[in-house]
Design a protein around this motif. Structure first.
Motif, PDB file in Angstrom:
ATOM      1  N   GLU A  20     -31.166  34.689 170.439  1.00  0.00           N
ATOM      2  CA  GLU A  20     -29.747  34.440 170.679  1.00  0.00           C
ATOM      3  C   GLU A  20     -29.496  32.960 170.938  1.00  0.00           C
ATOM      4  OE1 GLU A  20     -26.406  35.436 174.036  1.00  0.00           O
ATOM      5  OE2 GLU A  20     -27.633  37.105 173.331  1.00  0.00           O
ATOM      6  N   ASP A 117     -30.817  47.778 174.919  1.00  0.00           N
ATOM      7  CA  ASP A 117     -29.852  46.821 174.396  1.00  0.00           C
ATOM      8  C   ASP A 117     -29.089  46.194 175.548  1.00  0.00           C
ATOM      9  OD1 ASP A 117     -28.408  45.354 172.532  1.00  0.00           O
ATOM     10  OD2 ASP A 117     -27.004  46.973 172.066  1.00  0.00           O
ATOM     11  N   GLN A 119     -25.482  43.575 175.723  1.00  0.00           N
ATOM     12  CA  GLN A 119     -24.474  42.780 175.023  1.00  0.00           C
ATOM     13  C   GLN A 119     -23.476  42.230 176.031  1.00  0.00           C
ATOM     14  OE1 GLN A 119     -22.817  44.211 171.349  1.00  0.00           O
ATOM     15  NE2 GLN A 119     -24.544  45.591 170.962  1.00  0.00           N
ATOM     16  N   THR A 158     -28.128  51.509 172.088  1.00  0.00           N
ATOM     17  CA  THR A 158     -27.232  50.377 171.934  1.00  0.00           C
ATOM     18  C   THR A 158     -25.913  50.630 172.635  1.00  0.00           C
ATOM     19  OG1 THR A 158     -26.177  48.924 170.279  1.00  0.00           O
ATOM     20  CG2 THR A 158     -26.324  51.265 169.742  1.00  0.00           C
ATOM     21  N   ALA A 160     -21.903  48.453 173.185  1.00  0.00           N
ATOM     22  CA  ALA A 160     -21.093  47.280 172.863  1.00  0.00           C
ATOM     23  C   ALA A 160     -19.751  47.377 173.565  1.00  0.00           C
ATOM     24  CB  ALA A 160     -20.892  47.174 171.352  1.00  0.00           C
ATOM     25  N   ALA A 216     -22.314  46.660 166.619  1.00  0.00           N
ATOM     26  CA  ALA A 216     -21.714  45.335 166.797  1.00  0.00           C
ATOM     27  C   ALA A 216     -20.218  45.447 166.547  1.00  0.00           C
ATOM     28  CB  ALA A 216     -22.332  44.324 165.838  1.00  0.00           C
TER      29      ALA A 216
END
Length: 256
Positions: A20, A117, A119, A158, A160, A216
């Motif tokens: 990142e 994950d 975010q 994940t 988001a 995403a």
């Protein structure tokens, strides 16, 4: 970005699991696996903005993680002040981005459950984690206090945070090794939408035939993409109903 030309390759003895850039693009971090006698690390490299210029060979910062507490995911906080890492044991750490000193370490998920994950929010003041313990959590960057918790009935890979609407999107499903003997419905492969403030599930989107590995959201909040174990990337555009949707409490407040 304009030409796709390769300007630098950094080699590592083990797999790199996450990379990142800082917001200004001047630094990039990577997390490496613990394998073959090499400990897991978080490494930071300065990036020369002149693509024709020389890039450094050695990291400016190296954070070595303890055995059984390797960093699975890592991200930059606001202004590149901290490096936030999610560990194999379910804890989250905050490191000084200049010195690498660990400032905080907090058990966030069930002990021994991977954080799959992490975010950041748009302003990088809080972030969301996804874990094999079937939960996702929103955490404050500065204090590592848990602000919100979203519980599901399936392991998560994940999570988001959406723009414009106060939602989060979670994805996961049954382990890949069992997918061939499980229907899509039983495997729980949907993308799940939760209200970010009230923590309630508000909807699901089907489509994949295996666990969702990554989600995403478009920066403008108009769509999202999901990547699954089935080998597909699915792009979903939000319709007018999505933007018009109001939670009952929100609707009542708007009327008054």
């Amino acid at each position: 970005m304009k030409t796709g030309k390769l300007i630098k390759t950094w080699d590592f003895p083990t797999a790199v699991k996450r990379v990142e850039f800082t917001e200004d693009g001047n630094f990039v971090l990577g997390t490496t696996e613990e394998r073959m006698g090499h400990l897991g690390t978080i490494v930071v490299f300065p990036v020369n903005s002149d693509i024709e210029g020389e890039q450094v060979d050695e990291p400016s910062l190296r954070i070595t993680c303890e055995t059984k507490k390797k960093a699975v995911v890592a991200a930059w906080s606001y202004l590149g002040k901290y490096i936030i890492a999610g560990h194999e044991d379910g804890s989250v750490s905050q490191y000084d981005a200049k010195t690498g000193e660990q400032l905080l370490n907090v058990p966030v998920h069930e002990r021994g459950t991977l954080i799959m994950d992490m975010q950041m929010s748009a302003d990088k003041s809080y972030f969301i984690t996804a874990s094999k313990d079937k939960s996702a959590k929103i955490i404050d960057v500065k204090t590592l206090n848990i602000l919100k918790k979203f519980e599901t009935d399936t392991p998560l890979n994940t999570a988001a945070i959406t723009a414009k609407k106060d939602f989060v999107i979670l994805g996961g499903g049954q382990e890949a090794m069992n997918v061939t003997t499980t229907s899509a419905r039983q495997g729980k492969f949907e993308a799940r939408f939760y209200h970010k403030i009230f923590e309630d599930e508000i909807g699901r989107v089907r489509g994949h035939f295996g666990p969702l590995n990554t989600i995403a959201v478009h920066p403008a909040g108009v769509s999202y993409a999901s990547g699954g174990e089935d080998g597909y990337v699915r792009l979903h555009h939000f319709d007018k109903g999505y933007f018009d949707f109001m939670y009952e409490v929100e609707r009542t407040r708007a009327q008054h």
